[in-house]
Design a protein around this motif. Structure first.
Motif, PDB file in Angstrom:
ATOM      1  N   ARG A 200      45.612  13.709  59.754  1.00  0.00           N
ATOM      2  CA  ARG A 200      45.962  14.830  58.871  1.00  0.00           C
ATOM      3  C   ARG A 200      44.829  15.230  57.939  1.00  0.00           C
ATOM      4  N   ALA A 201      43.745  14.456  57.931  1.00  0.00           N
ATOM      5  CA  ALA A 201      42.610  14.764  57.064  1.00  0.00           C
ATOM      6  C   ALA A 201      41.801  15.922  57.631  1.00  0.00           C
ATOM      7  N   ARG A 202      41.157  16.670  56.747  1.00  0.00           N
ATOM      8  CA  ARG A 202      40.254  17.722  57.215  1.00  0.00           C
ATOM      9  C   ARG A 202      39.056  17.083  57.904  1.00  0.00           C
ATOM     10  N   ALA A 203      38.643  17.688  59.000  1.00  0.00           N
ATOM     11  CA  ALA A 203      37.538  17.116  59.767  1.00  0.00           C
ATOM     12  C   ALA A 203      36.258  17.053  58.945  1.00  0.00           C
ATOM     13  N   GLY A 204      36.087  17.987  58.008  1.00  0.00           N
ATOM     14  CA  GLY A 204      34.904  18.000  57.169  1.00  0.00           C
ATOM     15  C   GLY A 204      34.815  16.818  56.224  1.00  0.00           C
ATOM     16  N   GLU A 205      35.894  16.072  56.083  1.00  0.00           N
ATOM     17  CA  GLU A 205      35.911  14.910  55.200  1.00  0.00           C
ATOM     18  C   GLU A 205      35.551  13.621  55.922  1.00  0.00           C
ATOM     19  N   LEU A 206      35.345  13.698  57.232  1.00  0.00           N
ATOM     20  CA  LEU A 206      35.030  12.499  58.008  1.00  0.00           C
ATOM     21  C   LEU A 206      33.588  12.053  57.758  1.00  0.00           C
ATOM     22  N   SER A 207      33.334  10.772  57.994  1.00  0.00           N
ATOM     23  CA  SER A 207      31.973  10.259  57.954  1.00  0.00           C
ATOM     24  C   SER A 207      31.209  10.779  59.168  1.00  0.00           C
ATOM     25  N   GLY A 208      29.881  10.568  59.171  1.00  0.00           N
ATOM     26  CA  GLY A 208      29.091  11.021  60.304  1.00  0.00           C
ATOM     27  C   GLY A 208      29.523  10.374  61.603  1.00  0.00           C
ATOM     28  N   GLY A 209      29.791   9.074  61.563  1.00  0.00           N
ATOM     29  CA  GLY A 209      30.240   8.381  62.767  1.00  0.00           C
ATOM     30  C   GLY A 209      31.586   8.871  63.236  1.00  0.00           C
ATOM     31  N   GLN A 210      32.503   9.121  62.300  1.00  0.00           N
ATOM     32  CA  GLN A 210      33.823   9.621  62.669  1.00  0.00           C
ATOM     33  C   GLN A 210      33.740  11.051  63.192  1.00  0.00           C
TER      34      GLN A 210
ATOM     35  N   THR B 132      23.588   8.832  69.277  1.00  0.00           N
ATOM     36  CA  THR B 132      23.356   7.910  68.155  1.00  0.00           C
ATOM     37  C   THR B 132      22.406   8.489  67.112  1.00  0.00           C
ATOM     38  N   ALA B 133      22.052   9.760  67.239  1.00  0.00           N
ATOM     39  CA  ALA B 133      21.113  10.372  66.297  1.00  0.00           C
ATOM     40  C   ALA B 133      21.677  10.330  64.880  1.00  0.00           C
ATOM     41  N   GLY B 134      20.902   9.785  63.954  1.00  0.00           N
ATOM     42  CA  GLY B 134      21.304   9.754  62.553  1.00  0.00           C
ATOM     43  C   GLY B 134      22.291   8.678  62.180  1.00  0.00           C
ATOM     44  N   LEU B 135      22.699   7.857  63.143  1.00  0.00           N
ATOM     45  CA  LEU B 135      23.674   6.812  62.834  1.00  0.00           C
ATOM     46  C   LEU B 135      22.974   5.549  62.352  1.00  0.00           C
ATOM     47  N   ALA B 136      23.667   4.812  61.477  1.00  0.00           N
ATOM     48  CA  ALA B 136      23.158   3.523  61.026  1.00  0.00           C
ATOM     49  C   ALA B 136      23.071   2.576  62.216  1.00  0.00           C
ATOM     50  N   PRO B 137      22.098   1.671  62.238  1.00  0.00           N
ATOM     51  CA  PRO B 137      21.916   0.753  63.375  1.00  0.00           C
ATOM     52  C   PRO B 137      23.180  -0.015  63.750  1.00  0.00           C
ATOM     53  N   ASN B 138      24.004  -0.370  62.764  1.00  0.00           N
ATOM     54  CA  ASN B 138      25.202  -1.149  63.071  1.00  0.00           C
ATOM     55  C   ASN B 138      26.268  -0.323  63.787  1.00  0.00           C
ATOM     56  N   LEU B 139      26.100   1.000  63.837  1.00  0.00           N
ATOM     57  CA  LEU B 139      27.077   1.855  64.505  1.00  0.00           C
ATOM     58  C   LEU B 139      26.666   2.221  65.928  1.00  0.00           C
TER      59      LEU B 139
END
Length: 250
Positions: A142-152, A175-182
């Protein structure tokens, strides 16, 4: 997906000697050929400017080859518009997070199922699939998509494209721009999601070390031409480093 050489059957996608550019008379792809076979992750690697993203845009109809052919399921698709190619069973996850930020997660997924929006039963089943495959999206439906994290956001981009149960999914720099752990998690989700619908993958990624580990068959391109190809077993770290150095040194 097993890392062996592709079998002798007909490829699901066959790109043959395509020449493509953004401006008349200037080709980015200069006679590139490759094949994607069923139940495979086919990886395209190469330095910046090699033509990797141009290849995906050409397959999806965003750029039209002026020479060569592209066949999907044995039928020519070069010359078709993106909406027609999507109807054929090809999905495209762009490098940029491609969502509707003002809409909810659920509404974004419903937009992904627009082709069969009048089939409420199928749409409901695909929504259930998305929430089961991507629990993080279920929690924030139900959350707005604009509120998601980059990974989400990347997760939602993938889930939305897979609502149509494509046979082939084109993935640009997941994986562009994602933290290594993701990074590992992103590949796990991609492979699991595609396996669940039996989709093959044509993927380009600058993160060569991680991408090669998950690929079945690999093509290296440079300056719009094929430089090397083979199964994953032929692309160990030493050979990849050597090929990249050759590309950079010309």
């Amino acid at each position: 997906m097993n890392g062996d050489e592709p079998d002798g059957g007909e490829p699901i996608l066959a790109v043959d000697d395509i020449h493509v550019g953004y401006q008349h008379g200037i080709d980015i792809l200069q006679g590139l050929s490759l094949a994607v076979r069923s139940d495979r992750l086919t990886l395209v690697i190469g330095p910046n400017g090699a033509g990797k993203s141009t290849l995906l845009k050409s397959v999806f109809g965003l750029l039209q080859p002026h020479r060569g052919t592209i066949r999907f399921g044995g039928e020519r698709i070069d010359g078709l518009q993106p909406y027609a190619i999507k109807r054929c069973g090809i999905a495209y996850v762009t490098q940029e997070i491609n969502i509707f930020p003002q809409l909810s997660v659920a509404e974004n997924l419903q937009m992904g199922g627009w082709l069969f929006r009048r089939d409420k039963g199928r749409l409901g089943r695909r929504m259930d699939w998305a929430y089961t495959t991507f629990p993080a999206l279920a929690e924030r439906r139900r959350a707005r998509a604009g509120e998601l994290s980059g990974g989400q956001g990347r997760m939602l981009s993938l889930a939305r494209e897979m609502m149509t149960e494509p046979s082939l999914i084109l993935v640009d720099e997941p994986t562009a721009g994602l933290a290594p752990n993701l990074v590992a998690q992103t590949y796990e989700l991609l492979l699991a999601a595609c396996a669940s619908v039996g989709a093959s993958i044509l993927l380009v990624d600058q993160n060569i070390e991680d991408a090669v580990q998950h690929a079945d068959y690999i093509y290296m391109v440079n300056l719009g031409r094929l430089k090397a190809e083979g199964p994953r077993t032929e692309f160990g770290p030493a050979r990849v480093a050597e090929l990249v150095q050759e590309c950079l040194l010309g």
